[in-house]
Design a protein around this motif. Sequence first.
Motif, PDB file in Angstrom:
ATOM      1  N   ASP A   1     -19.480   1.536 -33.280  1.00 44.67           N
ATOM      2  CA  ASP A   1     -20.432   0.650 -32.608  1.00 44.67           C
ATOM      3  C   ASP A   1     -21.232  -0.232 -33.546  1.00 44.67           C
ATOM      4  O   ASP A   1     -22.162  -0.903 -33.108  1.00 44.67           O
ATOM      5  CB  ASP A   1     -21.357   1.470 -31.713  1.00 44.67           C
ATOM      6  CG  ASP A   1     -22.141   2.503 -32.491  1.00 44.67           C
ATOM      7  OD1 ASP A   1     -23.081   3.071 -31.917  1.00 44.67           O
ATOM      8  OD2 ASP A   1     -21.812   2.732 -33.669  1.00 44.67           O
TER       9      ASP A   1
ATOM     10  N   ASN B   1     -17.495  -5.212 -36.692  1.00 45.80           N
ATOM     11  CA  ASN B   1     -16.771  -6.325 -36.109  1.00 45.80           C
ATOM     12  C   ASN B   1     -15.287  -5.978 -36.164  1.00 45.80           C
ATOM     13  O   ASN B   1     -14.771  -5.583 -37.206  1.00 45.80           O
ATOM     14  CB  ASN B   1     -17.044  -7.617 -36.864  1.00 45.80           C
ATOM     15  CG  ASN B   1     -16.346  -8.798 -36.243  1.00 45.80           C
ATOM     16  OD1 ASN B   1     -15.125  -8.962 -36.384  1.00 45.80           O
ATOM     17  ND2 ASN B   1     -17.080  -9.629 -35.536  1.00 45.80           N
TER      18      ASN B   1
ATOM     19  N   ASP C   1     -17.833  -8.378 -31.688  1.00 41.46           N
ATOM     20  CA  ASP C   1     -18.898  -7.586 -32.287  1.00 41.46           C
ATOM     21  C   ASP C   1     -19.106  -6.354 -31.414  1.00 41.46           C
ATOM     22  O   ASP C   1     -19.474  -6.486 -30.243  1.00 41.46           O
ATOM     23  CB  ASP C   1     -20.168  -8.437 -32.347  1.00 41.46           C
ATOM     24  CG  ASP C   1     -21.279  -7.798 -33.146  1.00 41.46           C
ATOM     25  OD1 ASP C   1     -21.497  -6.583 -32.979  1.00 41.46           O
ATOM     26  OD2 ASP C   1     -21.945  -8.509 -33.900  1.00 41.46           O
TER      27      ASP C   1
ATOM     28  N   LYS D   1     -21.342  -4.226 -31.443  1.00 39.55           N
ATOM     29  CA  LYS D   1     -22.743  -3.927 -31.126  1.00 39.55           C
ATOM     30  C   LYS D   1     -23.221  -4.708 -29.908  1.00 39.55           C
ATOM     31  O   LYS D   1     -23.860  -4.155 -29.015  1.00 39.55           O
ATOM     32  CB  LYS D   1     -23.624  -4.242 -32.326  1.00 39.55           C
ATOM     33  CG  LYS D   1     -25.087  -3.857 -32.140  1.00 39.55           C
ATOM     34  CD  LYS D   1     -25.870  -4.102 -33.404  1.00 39.55           C
ATOM     35  CE  LYS D   1     -27.322  -3.688 -33.242  1.00 39.55           C
ATOM     36  NZ  LYS D   1     -28.106  -3.912 -34.472  1.00 39.55           N
ATOM     37  N   ASP D   2     -22.898  -6.017 -29.849  1.00 39.19           N
ATOM     38  CA  ASP D   2     -23.426  -6.817 -28.746  1.00 39.19           C
ATOM     39  C   ASP D   2     -22.355  -7.536 -27.941  1.00 39.19           C
ATOM     40  O   ASP D   2     -22.666  -8.268 -27.004  1.00 39.19           O
ATOM     41  CB  ASP D   2     -24.447  -7.845 -29.254  1.00 39.19           C
ATOM     42  CG  ASP D   2     -23.848  -8.855 -30.215  1.00 39.19           C
ATOM     43  OD1 ASP D   2     -24.625  -9.581 -30.861  1.00 39.19           O
ATOM     44  OD2 ASP D   2     -22.608  -8.929 -30.322  1.00 39.19           O
TER      45      ASP D   2
ATOM     46  N   THR E   1     -20.364  -9.987 -28.745  1.00 36.65           N
ATOM     47  CA  THR E   1     -20.120 -11.404 -29.052  1.00 36.65           C
ATOM     48  C   THR E   1     -18.673 -11.607 -29.471  1.00 36.65           C
ATOM     49  O   THR E   1     -18.156 -10.865 -30.299  1.00 36.65           O
ATOM     50  CB  THR E   1     -21.046 -11.887 -30.163  1.00 36.65           C
ATOM     51  OG1 THR E   1     -22.400 -11.738 -29.747  1.00 36.65           O
ATOM     52  CG2 THR E   1     -20.789 -13.351 -30.488  1.00 36.65           C
TER      53      THR E   1
ATOM     54  N   ASN F   1     -15.865   0.634 -25.886  1.00 40.56           N
ATOM     55  CA  ASN F   1     -16.551   1.442 -26.900  1.00 40.56           C
ATOM     56  C   ASN F   1     -16.355   2.942 -26.660  1.00 40.56           C
ATOM     57  O   ASN F   1     -16.311   3.721 -27.607  1.00 40.56           O
ATOM     58  CB  ASN F   1     -18.043   1.114 -26.917  1.00 40.56           C
ATOM     59  CG  ASN F   1     -18.350  -0.146 -27.712  1.00 40.56           C
ATOM     60  OD1 ASN F   1     -17.824  -0.342 -28.804  1.00 40.56           O
ATOM     61  ND2 ASN F   1     -19.171  -0.999 -27.167  1.00 40.56           N
TER      62      ASN F   1
ATOM     63  N   SER G   1     -22.766  -6.628 -38.014  1.00 41.27           N
ATOM     64  CA  SER G   1     -22.902  -7.343 -36.763  1.00 41.27           C
ATOM     65  C   SER G   1     -23.295  -8.777 -37.062  1.00 41.27           C
ATOM     66  O   SER G   1     -23.983  -9.047 -38.052  1.00 41.27           O
ATOM     67  CB  SER G   1     -23.966  -6.667 -35.897  1.00 41.27           C
ATOM     68  OG  SER G   1     -24.121  -7.332 -34.679  1.00 41.27           O
TER      69      SER G   1
END
Length: 128
Positions: free
Chosen positions: A30, A33, A52, A54-55, A57, A74, A102
């Motif tokens: 998490d 990239n 990404d 994490k978010d 993107t 994830n 990230s």
Amino acid sequence: EVQLVESGGGLVQAGGSLRLSCLASGFAFDVYNIGWVRQAPGKEREGISSIDSKDGTTVYSDSVKGRFTISIDNAKNTVHLQMNSQKHEDTAVYYCAAEYGSGNGECLLRSPIAYGYWGQGNQVTVSS
């Protein structure tokens, strides 16, 4: 040990679709990239898409924008690349790659050599 295992390549006719998958293990999924990089015969490696973790993107190269879609699960440490409206020039070995961090998707797309971890590669052949 970091491992990236691709699956889903093969032969498809022009205009058809394939989905590649990348199962990741051995790292904190998490905060990375995850991207797809391809290499056609006689050409340099080309970053085509990344996400990404994490978010969420996403970024795409101009060569695949509008035709390919990257997604992430994830919970399953898996990234998918849905490839639609395929062209003969999409023929290449496709690699899943990962790099810690990230917000670095655009840079990695332009300079895929910066990815620290790589899968074994998966052949995609588009017949014209």
